[in-house]
Scaffold this motif. Structure first.
Motif, PDB file in Angstrom:
ATOM      1  N   LYS A 235      -4.853   4.243  -1.118  1.00 39.23           N
ATOM      2  CA  LYS A 235      -4.236   5.780  -1.072  1.00 39.23           C
ATOM      3  C   LYS A 235      -2.888   5.405  -2.315  1.00 39.23           C
ATOM      4  CE  LYS A 235      -2.014   9.767   0.304  1.00 39.23           C
ATOM      5  NZ  LYS A 235      -1.410  10.448   1.625  1.00 39.23           N
ATOM      6  N   VAL A 236      -3.363   5.998  -3.388  1.00 39.13           N
ATOM      7  CA  VAL A 236      -2.341   5.363  -4.311  1.00 39.13           C
ATOM      8  C   VAL A 236      -2.142   6.766  -4.933  1.00 39.13           C
ATOM      9  CG1 VAL A 236      -2.341   4.617  -7.009  1.00 39.13           C
ATOM     10  CG2 VAL A 236      -4.125   3.756  -5.665  1.00 39.13           C
ATOM     11  N   ASN A 237      -0.557   7.108  -4.418  1.00 42.24           N
ATOM     12  CA  ASN A 237       0.362   7.747  -5.260  1.00 42.24           C
ATOM     13  C   ASN A 237       0.805   7.312  -6.169  1.00 42.24           C
ATOM     14  OD1 ASN A 237      -0.343   9.429  -2.854  1.00 42.24           O
ATOM     15  ND2 ASN A 237       1.280   7.528  -1.849  1.00 42.24           N
ATOM     16  N   VAL A 238       0.655   7.797  -7.694  1.00 43.48           N
ATOM     17  CA  VAL A 238       1.205   7.941  -8.471  1.00 43.48           C
ATOM     18  C   VAL A 238       1.978   8.989  -9.404  1.00 43.48           C
ATOM     19  CG1 VAL A 238       1.201   7.009 -11.209  1.00 43.48           C
ATOM     20  CG2 VAL A 238      -0.134   6.592  -8.980  1.00 43.48           C
ATOM     21  N   ASP A 271      -5.497   2.026   5.950  1.00 45.65           N
ATOM     22  CA  ASP A 271      -4.457   2.256   5.448  1.00 45.65           C
ATOM     23  C   ASP A 271      -3.987   2.582   4.377  1.00 45.65           C
ATOM     24  OD1 ASP A 271      -6.120   4.627   7.190  1.00 45.65           O
ATOM     25  OD2 ASP A 271      -4.305   3.671   9.108  1.00 45.65           O
ATOM     26  N   ALA A 272      -4.560   0.925   3.001  1.00 46.60           N
ATOM     27  CA  ALA A 272      -3.475   0.796   2.261  1.00 46.60           C
ATOM     28  C   ALA A 272      -3.506   1.310   0.731  1.00 46.60           C
ATOM     29  CB  ALA A 272      -4.305  -0.012   2.093  1.00 46.60           C
ATOM     30  N   ILE A 273      -1.625   2.101   1.214  1.00 48.04           N
ATOM     31  CA  ILE A 273      -0.926   2.283   0.461  1.00 48.04           C
ATOM     32  C   ILE A 273       0.101   2.090  -0.779  1.00 48.04           C
ATOM     33  CG2 ILE A 273       0.412   4.146   0.281  1.00 48.04           C
ATOM     34  CD1 ILE A 273       0.226   5.120   2.891  1.00 48.04           C
ATOM     35  N   ILE A 274      -0.793   2.461  -1.816  1.00 53.35           N
ATOM     36  CA  ILE A 274       0.681   2.051  -3.030  1.00 53.35           C
ATOM     37  C   ILE A 274       1.213   3.193  -3.707  1.00 53.35           C
ATOM     38  CG2 ILE A 274       0.193   1.032  -5.250  1.00 53.35           C
ATOM     39  CD1 ILE A 274      -2.116  -0.437  -4.151  1.00 53.35           C
TER      40      ILE A 274
END
Length: 346
Positions: A235-238, A271-274
């Motif tokens: 999940k990538v939050n930009v 649940d990888a998050i960046i």
């Protein structure tokens, strides 16, 4: 042209200093000779005598500064230097005596006074010429050292920047291989984005600075490629926001942080998050990248690492010095980098 201009400026400056120095007696008092005329009906000429003596001392000044010091002192020929100075002093005594006999009243000449006067003037010009040469060489030495340091910094920055590119290309090509194996329809748009990235790396990264907007486009393209690779596994939050489109930054300065997040924040992580945030306003750039990580998986990846954060830290120190702040935290299985840079406008 600049070199010629500087030489003329220096020459005029020297002439002005000498003119001021030797005109002081005329400025401070009336320089008139009331002595009786010489025997034989001639008259003394103190002004001409004063002028010729000044030429002697000017000659000694430049002889010592331009010839004797570099050829004897700098080559540690001190004994020879001392002998030459004593010889010049004796020569100046004789020249001064002859000049006095020709242009002044011979009856008023006294050897003791002449020797003492010449000795102290000799010491004065010796000290001045030595100080001048030392000061001049120090300035030149500092300029050369500064130029060398600047060249070394440019070379080092070039090397640090070039180390980012192979690492990035390695990751992107792995993305392309993964898409090809899946026979994904995303391969073609991904190749187009890769082409755009390569164009940026090859042409714009050679510039000293690029507009922040272009650097953000570069980051976004890289993030899009990574998202295509990992899909729902990460999940990538930009969030990227710039208030002024005229901010400038050194190219490829931010990408190592994002690369590092995808490298260490993916793989054997549930649940990888960046999280990636960038905001630029009022002359200040705030950039943060955070990712979850697993200690065991991170240790395995570090064995093959060696390019990334250490290089960008060094590059930040070289480029911005005290105009930036970098915070790196690693706790509770969360790695976060926060960067603040004072920006400049065009």
């Amino acid at each position: 042209m600049k070199t010629t201009y500087k030489k003329w400026v220096v020459a005029l400056l020297h002439i002005a200093v000498w003119a001021l120095l030797f005109s002081l007696p005329f400025l401070l008092r009336s320089y008139e000779d009331h002595r009786p005329p010489q025997r034989g009906g001639g008259h003394s000429n103190p002004s001409l005598h004063y002028f010729i003596n000044n030429l002697y001392w000017i000659g000694f000044f430049y002889l010592n500064a331009q010839v004797l010091i570099p050829r004897l002192v700098y080559k540690r020929k001190f004994w020879l230097y001392g002998i030459v100075l004593c010889s010049i002093f004796c020569l100046w005594l004789v020249l001064g005596w002859l000049t006095f006999l020709l242009l002044r009243n011979p009856d008023s000449f006294h050897w003791q006074t002449h020797i003492l006067f010449t000795f102290f003037i000799f010491l004065f010009f010796f000290a001045c010429s030595t100080a001048y040469r030392t000061f001049r060489d120090k300035i030149i030495s500092d300029q050369v050292a500064q130029e060398r340091e600047n060249e070394n910094l440019k070379t080092e920055l070039t090397l640090l920047r070039s180390q980012v590119s192979p690492h990035f290309m390695f990751n992107v090509l792995n993305n392309m291989v993964a898409l090809a194996r899946k026979k994904s329809d995303l391969l073609e748009p991904s190749l187009i984005k890769l082409s755009s990235l390569m164009r940026y790396m090859l042409y714009e990264s050679d510039e000293e600075k690029v507009y922040l907007e272009r650097e953000i486009e570069y980051l976004q393209s890289y993030i899009d490629l990574q998202q295509q690779r990992f899909g729902n596994n990460v999940k990538v939050n930009v969030s990227m926001d710039i208030a002024d489109n005229y901010y400038q930054i050194e190219p490829m300065l931010l990408i190592p942080f994002v690369e590092n997040a995808f490298k260490h924040g993916t793989g054997l992580i549930d649940d990888a998050i960046i999280n990636i945030q960038l905001k630029a306003e009022e002359g200040l750039l705030r950039f943060s990248v955070g990712n979850k990580y697993v200690e065991s998986a991170d240790e395995v990846k570090d064995k093959t690492s060696g390019i990334g954060l250490p290089n960008v830290q060094r590059r930040l120190n070289l480029l911005y010095g005290n105009n930036h702040r970098l915070f790196i935290t690693k706790e509770n299985n969360w790695f976060e980098v926060k960067l603040e840079i004072k920006m400049t406008n065009e």
